[in-house]
Design an enzyme around this catalytic site. Sequence first.
Site, short mmCIF file in Angstrom:
data_model
loop_
_atom_site.label_atom_id
_atom_site.label_comp_id
_atom_site.label_asym_id
_atom_site.label_seq_id
_atom_site.Cartn_x
_atom_site.Cartn_y
_atom_site.Cartn_z
N HIS A 90 -6.30 -7.41 -0.32
CA HIS A 90 -6.59 -6.11 -0.71
C HIS A 90 -5.77 -5.74 -1.91
O HIS A 90 -4.40 -6.33 -2.11
CB HIS A 90 -5.99 -5.09 0.47
CG HIS A 90 -6.53 -5.15 1.96
ND1 HIS A 90 -6.17 -6.30 2.61
CD2 HIS A 90 -7.76 -4.68 2.55
CE1 HIS A 90 -6.91 -6.25 3.90
NE2 HIS A 90 -7.84 -5.22 3.50
N ASP B 160 -4.46 -13.07 3.80
CA ASP B 160 -5.68 -12.52 4.32
C ASP B 160 -6.86 -12.84 3.51
O ASP B 160 -7.93 -12.28 3.96
CB ASP B 160 -5.40 -11.01 4.65
CG ASP B 160 -4.78 -10.16 3.54
OD1 ASP B 160 -4.29 -10.84 2.74
OD2 ASP B 160 -4.64 -8.94 3.97
N ASP C 270 -2.84 -10.63 -2.37
CA ASP C 270 -3.15 -10.35 -1.21
C ASP C 270 -4.87 -10.02 -1.15
O ASP C 270 -5.30 -9.75 -2.37
CB ASP C 270 -2.58 -8.92 -0.74
CG ASP C 270 -2.76 -8.54 0.77
OD1 ASP C 270 -1.89 -8.85 1.65
OD2 ASP C 270 -3.80 -7.68 1.00
N HIS D 207 0.77 -1.25 0.01
CA HIS D 207 -0.07 -0.09 0.09
C HIS D 207 0.76 1.38 0.03
O HIS D 207 0.13 2.42 -0.01
CB HIS D 207 -1.13 0.09 1.10
CG HIS D 207 -1.93 -1.12 1.19
ND1 HIS D 207 -2.66 -1.21 0.19
CD2 HIS D 207 -2.42 -1.96 2.37
CE1 HIS D 207 -3.60 -2.23 0.42
NE2 HIS D 207 -3.34 -2.73 1.68
#
Length: 337
Positions: A195, A282, A193, A158
């Site tokens: 996200h 995740d 991931d 990120h």
Amino acid sequence: MKVVFSETQRRHDPTFFLSSGTQRPNPEVPRRCDILLQAALGAGLTQVAPDDAGLVPVAAVHKPDYIHFLRHIHARWCEIDGASAEVIPNIHPDRRNGAYPASAVGQAGYHMADTACPISAGTYEAALASAHTAYHAAGLVLGGERAAYALCRPPGHHAFADLAGGFCFFNNSGIAAQALRSRYDRIAILDVDLHHGNGTQGMFYGRSDIFTVSVHADPIRFYPFFWGHPDERGEGEGLGYNLNLPLPRKTGDEGFLAALDIALDRIAAFAPGALVVALGLDAFEGDPFQELTVTTKGFARIASRIASLGLPMAIVQEGGYVCDALGDNLASFLGGL
């Protein structure tokens, strides 16, 4: 295969973050290291420590003012009367092409995308060690290893060139990819991931030598909200060199693998010399974020599909948070390679 890990990464130990306006315990904690390292060693990997490469790896992809900010902001923040123990921004600019603020508060807003990346006394050292971990793993691949696992913490995908966010400070996957460019003309980054890897996308959005691909939960109602949509394809020279494959909420193994097959076909068409896998665990059905429903066995299938490309790869740890199966999920992925 080797697992690269630095004990210095434990120095980042955030106490909380803000989510939907509520102060919550921060899930990106040092205990993740213990679980993942034990799982990697249990899977037969050999532990090595990264070399101290200084600022060379981070300066290759991050801007000087941002590196300076991360290095000094906590000490400056602590000089503010009544400041919090951790740096949390309380203002964000509506544009980033104007004056650069001189104040610590203003710079925190400028360089921090959200309230999920608190900076404490040990954050800079831990983030730099995490970057060195990814850089060292890339070096192992350049040295002839088929694959290397970088146990990076804090994660990185990120983080933009001058912007922290979502638990991330230095973009470890981007650092590994840039390092691999020293030998290979083209590198692909595959982010699996939960996200979207918005920082990685932003870092290479205008480039055609690094192809960024992300399979993730649909951001229309999920972090990072503003990035990760299918129409984001790159710009300028990089147009067509970014691919986003968002998935509906609660997508499980079969849906994830179907999207992954699309991603792998496109990567094969790009013909990269090496691959960086931004490995988030995740997407697991029991992860605290609970947005997708990939199973433990599903991670082995994901790894097997990725390995079918036959590319040398640096595997860089991104998300995946403390739950009963976190170590099992990593072991499953490593066993599928």
